[in-house]
Scaffold this motif. Sequence first.
Motif, short mmCIF file in Angstrom:
data_model
loop_
_atom_site.label_atom_id
_atom_site.label_comp_id
_atom_site.label_asym_id
_atom_site.label_seq_id
_atom_site.Cartn_x
_atom_site.Cartn_y
_atom_site.Cartn_z
N ILE A 122 5.36 35.53 -53.78
CA ILE A 122 4.47 36.54 -53.19
C ILE A 122 3.50 37.06 -54.24
O ILE A 122 2.30 37.17 -54.03
N SER A 123 4.06 37.35 -55.40
CA SER A 123 3.26 37.92 -56.48
C SER A 123 2.12 36.98 -56.87
O SER A 123 1.00 37.41 -57.12
N ALA A 124 2.41 35.67 -56.91
CA ALA A 124 1.37 34.71 -57.29
C ALA A 124 0.36 34.54 -56.17
O ALA A 124 -0.86 34.47 -56.41
N MET A 208 8.59 33.78 -64.38
CA MET A 208 8.38 32.35 -64.55
C MET A 208 7.86 31.74 -63.26
O MET A 208 6.92 30.94 -63.28
N THR A 209 8.45 32.12 -62.13
CA THR A 209 7.99 31.61 -60.84
C THR A 209 6.52 31.97 -60.63
O THR A 209 5.70 31.14 -60.22
N LEU A 214 1.01 30.30 -60.17
CA LEU A 214 -0.41 30.54 -60.45
C LEU A 214 -1.06 29.28 -60.99
O LEU A 214 -2.18 28.92 -60.60
N GLU A 215 -0.35 28.60 -61.87
CA GLU A 215 -0.90 27.40 -62.46
C GLU A 215 -1.07 26.32 -61.38
O GLU A 215 -2.11 25.69 -61.28
N VAL A 216 -0.03 26.15 -60.56
CA VAL A 216 -0.07 25.09 -59.55
C VAL A 216 -1.14 25.39 -58.49
O VAL A 216 -1.84 24.48 -58.05
N LEU A 217 -1.27 26.67 -58.14
CA LEU A 217 -2.24 27.01 -57.08
C LEU A 217 -3.68 26.71 -57.51
O LEU A 217 -4.58 26.69 -56.68
#
Lengths: 323, 296
Positions: A122-124, A208-209, A214-217
């Motif tokens: 959710i945070s990302a 970490m999640t 964020l990186e993957v999105l």
Amino acid sequence: MYSYIVKRLLMLLPTLIGAAILIFILLRLVPGDVCDLKFGGEGSYADPEQIRQCQDRLGISNPFYIQFWDYMVGFFTLDLGVSMWTNQPVGYEIAIRFELSLQVAIMATLTSVVIALPLGVISAAKQNTMVDYVVRAFSIAGIAMPSFWLGILIILGLLITTQAWFGRSWMPPIIYTPIWVDPVANLSQLIWPALATGYRYSAVATRMTRSAMLEVLREDYVRTARAKGLMEKVIVNKHALKNAMLPVVTIIGIEFAFLMGGLVVTEQVFNLNGLGKLFVAAVSQSDYTLTQALVMLVVTIFVLMNFLVDMLYAWLDPRIRYS
Amino acid sequence: MTTPEIGIGSNELPKKNNVWDHFVRMAKRQPLGTAGGLVVLLIAIMAVFAPWLAPYDPLEANFIYMLTPPDSQFLMGTDSFGRDLFSRIIYGARTALLIGFTCAIVGSATGLALGVASAYFGGYFDLIMQRVIDVFMAFPLIIMALAIVSIFGTGIDKVMIAITIPFIPRCARVVRSSALAVREMPFVDAARSIGYGHLRIIFRHIAPNVMAPFLIMLTAFMGEAILLEASLSYLGLGVQEPTPAWGLMLQGGEEFAESAPWVPIFPGLAITIAVFGFNLFGDAVRDALDPRLRSQ
């Protein structure tokens, strides 16, 4: 692949031997040995002859290299010896507490995963919004809060709420009951330390999640998925999460390993008779055999867990497997 | 004839940003980080001005006022010796900051030197160094600290050693991996070719280029040091009475959970807020240093 696994396993040996040497030296640097403490503790008069006999019996008066050799032979033949303080076999002292520590570690890890995954995602997905700030503050609070203090607060909360609801205060049981004997008694004792430590460890996994997501999105394939008109929910949960799981798996595995030996303070708060408490007692009694065995147990679990996580990583990510 | 007002014509210079403007802009960009910075500042003020801020002597026992609940006289109540908790928490900021800063700075600076040296020299030096680091890293922090404390004994100076030592390999490992990339840069070859010594290359040429991971570790260690100190003191193996230290104030706190809940609540809150502040601040530092995480 197999030669790689064997090579990695062999690489663990120097670490284990190094850890054995390190703890051996550290223990011998501690002033006073178990016999001094047993017979001369609390300032009482100690008969030097009695101390010498005790040292001879336990083999502490032997030269260091002989002690170390005995220790290493014992370690590799899995003969852990006898506790210098209680005279019980070290294997027995550890075995009666291992179950409790293992159960708390598993429950705490589960708690941390259940909290961390949804919050991190959710945070990302809502980066730099109010939701993101709240989640981040919640998870940083988890890292900031000493888990033993959270433990004290949980006990306090239990006392107050049970007093208010049932008219008399209730405390978690102190005696450990195995889960297959009485699951209710078992869980009512262990759920609290698992929550206290699980929350703390969830904080690291949440962060970490979040950063992995964020990186993957920002990857191209996510843009493609958006361009072809997929729902954001599908993109996040199906496309992005799978790839973001890799670093999260690592962190969870390593945390689990640390939980097996690092619950020293939490066990103190909840009065649990686990490995952490045993470790504190063993160190303060200069019980060489027991401390060495406990440290080697924790270190072995840790390096093996690291190894397993690495293998899992390679198994999950084909790019790593084939390179 | 009127000339259109353009920038050049007016003799007013663009308004200079004052400190407040900078602060407001930073607070908008990094709200959590700014909050963390303010908490750190607050603790620093508490530590520096403790004698003026604390209403009572933190060491003075007063058995008439044993376990007094919080009221207007004792803002946070008193402990089992009748000492004012509020004053002890203010003075405890000194212990926390001393341990937080000293352990983090010494630990990470030593780690920086070892990590860069390990990457720079490479070969057997690197191999042996990395195996030693493996060994140290296989111990959970608290177990390593406990083992060291039992050698040196208790007390604030010894606790600082016990906390610093486990930090060194962690920082060295992270710094080394960045330094490996820097080592391959042409400017390092250039420095070597004009005959600079190893020390100069390590400290003047490579170390400044691995500042980002170094600072991240440094800020993370500060909160961690405060937590470790609290854990050790709680176990009775850290700072000793009567020094005001937050972890020590929690010792035996669970005994008072029912009769005097303020005794465990306030010191724990102080630890949490302090570490919270350091972590938020550290996060902001990391975000600022990592261009990938910098939000547009």
